[in-house]
Design an enzyme around this catalytic site. Structure first.
Site, PDB file in Angstrom:
ATOM      1  N   HIS A 135       5.808 -32.556   1.586  1.00  0.00           N
ATOM      2  CA  HIS A 135       5.973 -32.204   3.000  1.00  0.00           C
ATOM      3  C   HIS A 135       4.679 -32.574   3.737  1.00  0.00           C
ATOM      4  O   HIS A 135       3.957 -31.696   4.220  1.00  0.00           O
ATOM      5  CB  HIS A 135       6.274 -30.703   3.106  1.00  0.00           C
ATOM      6  CG  HIS A 135       6.801 -30.273   4.437  1.00  0.00           C
ATOM      7  ND1 HIS A 135       7.161 -31.162   5.430  1.00  0.00           N
ATOM      8  CD2 HIS A 135       7.035 -29.024   4.944  1.00  0.00           C
ATOM      9  CE1 HIS A 135       7.591 -30.467   6.488  1.00  0.00           C
ATOM     10  NE2 HIS A 135       7.519 -29.182   6.217  1.00  0.00           N
ATOM     11  N   ASP A 230       3.970 -19.988  -0.011  1.00  0.00           N
ATOM     12  CA  ASP A 230       5.221 -20.502   0.542  1.00  0.00           C
ATOM     13  C   ASP A 230       6.355 -19.703  -0.109  1.00  0.00           C
ATOM     14  O   ASP A 230       6.122 -18.974  -1.091  1.00  0.00           O
ATOM     15  CB  ASP A 230       5.334 -22.011   0.221  1.00  0.00           C
ATOM     16  CG  ASP A 230       6.546 -22.682   0.871  1.00  0.00           C
ATOM     17  OD1 ASP A 230       7.137 -22.097   1.802  1.00  0.00           O
ATOM     18  OD2 ASP A 230       6.903 -23.797   0.435  1.00  0.00           O
TER      19      ASP A 230
HETATM   20  N1   CP Z   1       7.501 -25.532   8.025  1.00  0.00           N
HETATM   21  C1   CP Z   1       8.632 -26.221   8.287  1.00  0.00           C
HETATM   22  O1   CP Z   1       8.795 -27.394   7.955  1.00  0.00           O
HETATM   23  O2   CP Z   1       9.555 -25.513   8.992  1.00  0.00           O
HETATM   24  P1   CP Z   1      11.048 -25.951   9.310  1.00  0.00           P
HETATM   25  O3   CP Z   1      11.819 -25.881   8.028  1.00  0.00           O
HETATM   26  O4   CP Z   1      11.523 -24.920  10.316  1.00  0.00           O
HETATM   27  O5   CP Z   1      11.058 -27.333   9.883  1.00  0.00           O
HETATM   28  N1  NVA Z   2       9.236 -25.132   0.267  1.00  0.00           N
HETATM   29  C1  NVA Z   2      10.073 -24.881   1.419  1.00  0.00           C
HETATM   30  C2  NVA Z   2       9.392 -25.337   2.675  1.00  0.00           C
HETATM   31  C3  NVA Z   2      10.179 -25.104   3.940  1.00  0.00           C
HETATM   32  C4  NVA Z   2       9.489 -25.654   5.151  1.00  0.00           C
HETATM   33  C5  NVA Z   2      11.425 -25.583   1.233  1.00  0.00           C
HETATM   34  O1  NVA Z   2      11.442 -26.718   0.760  1.00  0.00           O
HETATM   35  O2  NVA Z   2      12.438 -24.972   1.560  1.00  0.00           O
END
Ligand code: CP
Ligand code: NVA
Length: 310
Positions: A135, A230
């Site tokens: 991400h 997270d």
């Molecule tokens: N942190 C993040 O990517 O949030 P969303 O899933 O709301 O885009």
């Molecule tokens: N680790 C989480 C991040 C969400 C922004 C997911 O992948 O759902």
């Protein structure tokens, strides 16, 4: 000297040098100052961004949409189930068609390999809006926030407590490139990818940083400048929910754990958060938490990214 990122895909921080990441962060800082001075430089006037989303999103979707509009361009949200992709059209064909219309593509996917395939066939930059692997847009905003609060990231100790997941991978890559000590504590069986660790350790050594892994949250958090966590159950992992809630219970970021960090330490979380699971309400809503600035900086960091790539 400024580096030229025009036309590059942004799939992983692993593909960018520390200098290139620094350039994005510097641009983000400048664009944030412009924003607060009431200026909206139309750097992407007439340009368009397609946004393919296979998963839910609040921050990523809205910050990209608003970011494009503030830069004078337009964004087009494409829920994956609303386009022909869900009826069997291939990723290759989708990429070739969309990239005849737009100047950039953001995609949020399950399999990272789908992003790689999109990028292979797209003639415009493809940006990772989250995959099962990483991400990177989140971590741009996170480093912008970290540096606003604590000064240069280089040399800082970042404690990651919890799942060795997609967001963890991007912290590892980013922290290594910027010369941080990324100290992870994850339960057995939930470690970050071994290939990510190995690649990041090479980068960290070059940049004067470190990447360490243990099962002990206290060891990770001791003397940390930043404590990050997270969710324990990421999107697409709902079937594993019970086992995960069990395995991660000793990895909650709470006041007791935070006490072991440095007195000025900040708490970060990409959001959405589950209070009472990975973080307690008193911590995420307390004075050390910077999560709202972190969420805001998604906008500024991604505007910088868009302006540099497109
Ligand atoms: N942190 C993040 O990517 O949030 P969303 O899933 O709301 O885009
Ligand atoms: N680790 C989480 C991040 C969400 C922004 C997911 O992948 O759902």
């Amino acid at each position: 000297m400024a580096v030229n990122l025009r036309g590059r895909h942004f799939l992983s921080l692993r593909d960018f040098t520390g200098e290139e990441i620094r350039q994005i962060l510097d641009t983000a800082k400048a664009l944030k100052l412009e924003h607060y001075a009431g200026r909206r430089p139309p750097l992407l006037a007439g340009k368009s961004l397609a946004m393919i989303f296979q998963k839910h999103s609040t921050r990523t979707r809205v910050s990209f949409e608003v970011g494009m509009s503030q830069l004078g361009g337009t964004a087009h949200y494409l829920g994956a189930d609303q386009i022909q992709l869900s009826r069997g059209e291939s990723i290759a064909d989708t990429a070739r068609v969309l990239s005849r219309y737009v100047d950039g593509i953001v995609a949020r996917v399950y399999a990272h390999s789908d992003l790689v395939e999109l990028a292979k066939w797209s003639r415009v930059p493809v940006i990772n809006g989250l995959s099962d692997y990483s991400h990177p847009c989140q971590i741009l905003a996170d480093f912008q926030t970290l540096e606003e609060k604590l000064g240069t990231a280089t040399g800082k100790k970042i404690a990651w407590v919890g799942d060795g997941n997609n967001v963890a991978h991007s912290w590892i890559f980013g922290g290594a490139k910027l010369g941080c000590h990324v100290a992870l504590a994850t339960p057995k069986g939930y470690e970050p990818d071994a290939g990510v660790m190995a690649a990041a350790r090479v980068d960290a050594e070059r940049a004067g940083g470190r990447v360490t892994l243990s099962v002990d949250p206290l060891e990770a958090v001791r003397d940390a400048d930043v404590v990050v966590t997270d969710v324990w159950v990421s999107m697409g992992q709902d079937k594993e929910k019970e086992a995960r809630l069990q395995a991660f219970r000793p990895y909650q970021v709470n006041a007791g754990l935070l006490e072991k960090a440095r007195p000025h330490a900040i708490v970060m979380h990409c959001l959405p958060a589950h209070r009472g699971e990975e973080v307690t309400a008193d911590v995420i809503d307390g004075p050390r938490s910077v999560v709202w600035d972190e969420a805001e900086n998604r906008l500024h960091a991604q505007k910088a990214l868009l302006a540099l790539l497109m």
